[in-house]
Design a protein around this motif. Structure first.
Motif: not given
Length: 136
Positions: A8, A11, A23, A26-27, A33, A35
């Motif tokens: 995980y 952000v 997001t 990073l995904e 993620v 938020e």
């Protein structure tokens, strides 16, 4: 961290467009993620889910009682295993703003910049599979 576990990232960003882009980046790197729109919300989330979180990716300027630098120091003190990336297009960290383990990336950033940065700073056992296997 087990090989089959998807790490995980959290952000922390108050701009919805930048949040969406970060997001996605990073995904695409292989993270799940969470938020948060300010540091206070991020701390509440981390207090409950720190064991599954390997990365904090935070803006500097945001609403709430703490900025990204203070959030980075708090995370480094309370959850030292979480890697920290701070991003800004307006503020460059001065000496002592960030904990030693935190790194800084300038905005605007793109997918390749973030992925290359994460490949460099994350230990192999904490990298999601896509970061390990990507051709650079």
């Amino acid at each position: 961290m087990a090989t089959s576990t998807i790490p995980y990232a959290i952000v922390v960003e108050d701009d919805p467009i930048i949040m969406m882009e970060t997001t996605y980046i990073l995904e695409d790197a292989g993270f799940r993620v969470h938020e948060s729109f300010d540091g206070d919300e991020a701390i509440v989330h981390l207090a409950e889910h720190w064991e599954n979180t390997v990365l904090l990716f935070s803006d500097v300027d945001m609403p709430g009682s703490i900025n990204g630098f203070a959030l980075a120091r708090h995370v480094a003190e309370h959850w030292p295993l979480i890697d920290i990336v701070i991003a800004s297009g307006h503020v460059v960290p001065a000496s002592g703003d960030m904990p030693d383990k935190a790194t800084f990336i300038l905005k605007p950033f793109n997918q390749r910049m973030v992925h290359d940065h994460l490949r460099e700073i994350l230990p192999d056992d904490r990298k999601p599979e896509p970061l390990k296997t990507a051709v650079v």
